[in-house]
Design a protein around this motif. Sequence first.
Motif, PDB file in Angstrom:
ATOM      1  N   THR A  43       0.794  -1.226   0.000  1.00 60.60           N
ATOM      2  CA  THR A  43       0.000   0.000   0.000  1.00 60.60           C
ATOM      3  C   THR A  43       0.835   1.288   0.000  1.00 60.60           C
ATOM      4  O   THR A  43       0.297   2.384   0.063  1.00 60.60           O
ATOM      5  N   ASN A  44       2.174   1.149  -0.028  1.00 63.13           N
ATOM      6  CA  ASN A  44       2.992   2.364  -0.031  1.00 63.13           C
ATOM      7  C   ASN A  44       4.171   2.214  -0.994  1.00 63.13           C
ATOM      8  O   ASN A  44       4.346   1.162  -1.620  1.00 63.13           O
ATOM      9  N   ASP A  45       4.992   3.258  -1.123  1.00 62.48           N
ATOM     10  CA  ASP A  45       6.160   3.224  -1.999  1.00 62.48           C
ATOM     11  C   ASP A  45       7.452   3.440  -1.205  1.00 62.48           C
ATOM     12  O   ASP A  45       8.425   4.005  -1.690  1.00 62.48           O
ATOM     13  N   VAL A  46       7.428   2.980   0.050  1.00 60.75           N
ATOM     14  CA  VAL A  46       8.570   3.157   0.954  1.00 60.75           C
ATOM     15  C   VAL A  46       9.718   2.232   0.561  1.00 60.75           C
ATOM     16  O   VAL A  46       9.501   1.065   0.223  1.00 60.75           O
ATOM     17  N   ARG A  47      10.946   2.765   0.596  1.00 56.30           N
ATOM     18  CA  ARG A  47      12.132   1.937   0.354  1.00 56.30           C
ATOM     19  C   ARG A  47      12.561   1.248   1.642  1.00 56.30           C
ATOM     20  O   ARG A  47      12.378   1.804   2.739  1.00 56.30           O
ATOM     21  N   PRO A  48      13.170   0.064   1.544  1.00 53.60           N
ATOM     22  CA  PRO A  48      13.720  -0.573   2.747  1.00 53.60           C
ATOM     23  C   PRO A  48      14.758   0.333   3.396  1.00 53.60           C
ATOM     24  O   PRO A  48      15.526   1.008   2.711  1.00 53.60           O
ATOM     25  N   LEU A  49      14.771   0.354   4.708  1.00 51.17           N
ATOM     26  CA  LEU A  49      15.748   1.166   5.424  1.00 51.17           C
ATOM     27  C   LEU A  49      17.155   0.601   5.229  1.00 51.17           C
ATOM     28  O   LEU A  49      17.339  -0.597   5.016  1.00 51.17           O
ATOM     29  N   ALA A  50      18.134   1.476   5.324  1.00 54.32           N
ATOM     30  CA  ALA A  50      19.536   1.087   5.200  1.00 54.32           C
ATOM     31  C   ALA A  50      20.157   0.982   6.590  1.00 54.32           C
ATOM     32  O   ALA A  50      19.613   1.519   7.566  1.00 54.32           O
ATOM     33  N   PRO A  51      21.299   0.321   6.706  1.00 49.98           N
ATOM     34  CA  PRO A  51      21.976   0.256   8.016  1.00 49.98           C
ATOM     35  C   PRO A  51      22.187   1.608   8.659  1.00 49.98           C
ATOM     36  O   PRO A  51      22.097   1.740   9.879  1.00 49.98           O
ATOM     37  N   VAL A  52      22.440   2.642   7.855  1.00 42.92           N
ATOM     38  CA  VAL A  52      22.684   3.967   8.428  1.00 42.92           C
ATOM     39  C   VAL A  52      21.485   4.476   9.207  1.00 42.92           C
ATOM     40  O   VAL A  52      21.641   5.153  10.233  1.00 42.92           O
ATOM     41  N   HIS A  53      20.283   4.130   8.779  1.00 43.36           N
ATOM     42  CA  HIS A  53      19.091   4.592   9.486  1.00 43.36           C
ATOM     43  C   HIS A  53      18.964   3.946  10.863  1.00 43.36           C
ATOM     44  O   HIS A  53      18.580   4.610  11.840  1.00 43.36           O
ATOM     45  N   TYR A  54      19.312   2.674  10.945  1.00 44.87           N
ATOM     46  CA  TYR A  54      19.300   1.997  12.245  1.00 44.87           C
ATOM     47  C   TYR A  54      20.400   2.534  13.147  1.00 44.87           C
ATOM     48  O   TYR A  54      20.230   2.617  14.378  1.00 44.87           O
ATOM     49  N   GLU A  55      21.525   2.910  12.564  1.00 43.74           N
ATOM     50  CA  GLU A  55      22.614   3.504  13.344  1.00 43.74           C
ATOM     51  C   GLU A  55      22.186   4.851  13.923  1.00 43.74           C
ATOM     52  O   GLU A  55      22.528   5.194  15.061  1.00 43.74           O
ATOM     53  N   ILE A  56      21.443   5.618  13.138  1.00 40.47           N
ATOM     54  CA  ILE A  56      20.931   6.910  13.619  1.00 40.47           C
ATOM     55  C   ILE A  56      19.972   6.690  14.785  1.00 40.47           C
ATOM     56  O   ILE A  56      20.054   7.371  15.821  1.00 40.47           O
ATOM     57  N   TRP A  57      19.073   5.737  14.639  1.00 35.31           N
ATOM     58  CA  TRP A  57      18.109   5.452  15.715  1.00 35.31           C
ATOM     59  C   TRP A  57      18.820   4.978  16.985  1.00 35.31           C
ATOM     60  O   TRP A  57      18.411   5.323  18.098  1.00 35.31           O
ATOM     61  N   GLU A  58      19.874   4.212  16.815  1.00 34.83           N
ATOM     62  CA  GLU A  58      20.642   3.754  17.983  1.00 34.83           C
ATOM     63  C   GLU A  58      21.263   4.956  18.708  1.00 34.83           C
ATOM     64  O   GLU A  58      21.283   5.009  19.941  1.00 34.83           O
ATOM     65  N   GLU A  59      21.752   5.925  17.932  1.00 40.23           N
ATOM     66  CA  GLU A  59      22.331   7.125  18.536  1.00 40.23           C
ATOM     67  C   GLU A  59      21.270   7.908  19.300  1.00 40.23           C
ATOM     68  O   GLU A  59      21.532   8.436  20.389  1.00 40.23           O
ATOM     69  N   LEU A  60      20.064   7.986  18.733  1.00 44.63           N
ATOM     70  CA  LEU A  60      18.978   8.694  19.416  1.00 44.63           C
ATOM     71  C   LEU A  60      18.553   7.965  20.696  1.00 44.63           C
ATOM     72  O   LEU A  60      18.185   8.608  21.692  1.00 44.63           O
ATOM     73  N   GLU A  61      18.602   6.652  20.673  1.00 46.65           N
ATOM     74  CA  GLU A  61      18.329   5.891  21.900  1.00 46.65           C
ATOM     75  C   GLU A  61      19.351   6.214  22.978  1.00 46.65           C
ATOM     76  O   GLU A  61      19.020   6.345  24.159  1.00 46.65           O
ATOM     77  N   ASN A  62      20.623   6.337  22.566  1.00 45.80           N
ATOM     78  CA  ASN A  62      21.665   6.673  23.536  1.00 45.80           C
ATOM     79  C   ASN A  62      21.395   8.016  24.190  1.00 45.80           C
ATOM     80  O   ASN A  62      21.591   8.192  25.396  1.00 45.80           O
ATOM     81  N   ILE A  63      20.921   8.978  23.384  1.00 46.47           N
ATOM     82  CA  ILE A  63      20.678  10.320  23.907  1.00 46.47           C
ATOM     83  C   ILE A  63      19.487  10.331  24.867  1.00 46.47           C
ATOM     84  O   ILE A  63      19.571  10.870  25.978  1.00 46.47           O
ATOM     85  N   TYR A  64      18.376   9.709  24.449  1.00 44.64           N
ATOM     86  CA  TYR A  64      17.129   9.875  25.187  1.00 44.64           C
ATOM     87  C   TYR A  64      16.826   8.745  26.174  1.00 44.64           C
ATOM     88  O   TYR A  64      16.159   8.983  27.180  1.00 44.64           O
TER      89      TYR A  64
END
Length: 589
Positions: free
Chosen positions: A83-104
Motif C-alpha cells: 500500500t505504499n512506496d517506501v524503500r527498505p531502510l539502510a543500516p545507516v538509518h538503524y545507526e541513527i536510531w541507535e544514537e537517538l536511543e543513547n541520547i534519550y
Amino acid sequence: MSNISDIINTKENRQLLRKYLYKDFIENRNLTPDQAKQKVNQLMIKYKNNLFGKNGLAYALGKRSFEYFCLHFLQDFFIPKPTNDVRPLAPVHYEIWEELENIYLKNTHDKQLFILPRGCAKTSIIDMALSCFLHCYRKSIFTLVLANRELDAINFVVQTKTAMQNPYIKFTFGELIQPKKRVVNKLELELDNDTKIQAYSSGSSVRGTAYISSKGRSRPTTIIADDYISEADIITDEAKEKKYNKWLKEVEEAGDKAVYRNGKLIKPATKFIILGTPLAKGDFIDRIKNNPDYKVFQRSVVDFDVDEYFENHSLWQQFKKIYFDNKREKSLEDAKKFYFENEEKMRFPTIWEKYECWDLAKDYFNKRLAFMQEMMCNVDNIGEKWFQSNRIQPKKDIESHKFIKTMLAIDTAGVKNKDKKRSDYFAFVVGSLADNDFKYVRTGQIRKFDDFNEYIKHVIKLIKDFDDITHVYIEKNTYNGLDVEQIQNELNKNNELSNRNIEFINEMQRKNKDDKISTIVSDVNNGRIIFCEERVEKEFLNQVMEFRGQQFSLHDDAADALSEFANRIDEIEIKNKRIKTFDRKILGI
C-alpha cells in the motif's frame, strides 16, 4: 473498534513484537536465548488481550526501544508494504536510531550533530520519528524545530501531525491531535497530553520561548535544527560568525540545565539535535562539528575516495566522455545506456539503495564541488584547485559554428597600482553561445594598464575585432560607470561602430565571487565551455586553472570574467539579429 483491532493485531505485528521483546531481553536484561524466548512467550500469553492497546505490551516496549517504536507505530513510513512506496531502510538509518536511543533512553549525552548526505531521509528518520516518540511518551514536553525557511517549518508540522494521526499511534495513545481543544496551526502542534511541538524559520527569534499548560511552565526540552543554514549564511566570514553566535547566544540559551538532587538526575538538560550538510569551510555545521560539546555522527554517500575512483576507472571515464560529447544529440541517454550495458562492472556500494550509481556519477562529473559538499559532506578540499581540466579547440573549428549570442565581459582593475605583482588584472572575455548549446571563449585576455585611456582603447579594439558582439558587461565597482560613458562616447565618434547598437550592462558586483565562480567549474572541467587555442592567452587560462577560491588564490580576475560571461550569456536577449549570426557559413567564414 474491533475492526481497527484486527488491522493492528496482525501476524506481522505480533512477529515484530516478539522479535524486539526477545532483543530487549538479550541486550538489556542479560538473559540467555532460552530464557529470553521463554519470557517472550509468557508475556505474549499474559497480554494476549492487550498486545497493542493503551498501556499494552507494545506501549511498554516502545518506551524502551526507539527502533521498535518507529517500526511498529510509524510502520507506514518506514516499512515497505503493497500500500505504499517506501524503500527498505539502510543500516545507516538503524545507526541513527541507535544514537537517538543513547541520547534519550541512556542519557549518554545532550548535544548531537548528524552530518548526512542530501536525500538520506534525515527529516523523516530523525525530526518526525523522534518528535512522535518524545511526545507520545512525554519524554519532551516542549520541542522546538528550527528550519531554514518557514515553508520547511510548516511542512515539518504537517508531516508530524499526519504521523500522529495514523491508526497505530491512535490505537495505543489515543487521539493526541485535538484542534478544538488545543492550539493546532501551521507552526504549532499542541497535543492532548500537555506537550507541544513548535516550528520556527531560522530568521525567527526563540529567545524566552516557553510552553504553558495545566501542568505548569516549561522551557524547551528538545531543540532540533534541520538544514538550519542557507547560502546567505556562508557568503562572508562575518555571515558565518553571525549564524554560529546566534546559535550559542540565543538558541542554546533558550534551553535548560539538568537538575540533580543528592547526585541523582531529577530532570535532564535540554537536548540539542542538529542535522544538515556543510556548505562551506567554517560555516555553522563545520563550526559545530569542531565544538567539543557535540557528539558527531557523519556519513557520506559512499565510503571511498570518489576522485581517485572515477579518475582511475576506465568505464566511468568512457561514461564521462559520452556524456559530454557535444556531437551526440542525446548524450545523457547514451551515457545512461552505456552504464546499464556495463552495470556489473560499474556499480559501486552506496549508503542506501535509493542512490543510483549512474545518477551520482552524473552529478559528480557535472558539479563536483556541489557533489563534494552535498553528497560527500566534505568541505575540506576548498584549498585545492577548482578547475581540473579544460577543452581547447583551434580557431578554425570554433569559428565554423553558428553563434546565437556574443558578448564581451570585463573584470576591471585600477591603473597605476604601486604593487604591480599583487595588483589585480583587467580581464577580458569575448564569448559566444552556439546553437549546439556549448559556450566558446573566442578570446581571453588579462592586462595591466598605466593609463585609463589605454583601457578604453583596448575595449574599442575588441569591439572592432568581433563585429557580432551585441552586449558588453562591465562591473561598476571600480569606475562607477565612468568607463562605460567613455566607451560609448568613443563608439559614437566612430562611423564604423556607431550603428552597432551595443547594449551595456554596468552593475555593482555584490555577489560572492566564490559562489559565482563555482557555478562554472563543472562546465569548464567537462568541456561545455571551450577555449580558442590561438586567441585565449596562456596567462589567462593559467589564472583560471590555478584558481583555488578567493582565500587561496593570488588572482581571480580571469575566472571572474569567465563566470560573468558563462552566466550572463544565457540571460541576454538579442534583438534584430544580423545575418552573420544566423549562418556564418553562408558568408564563407
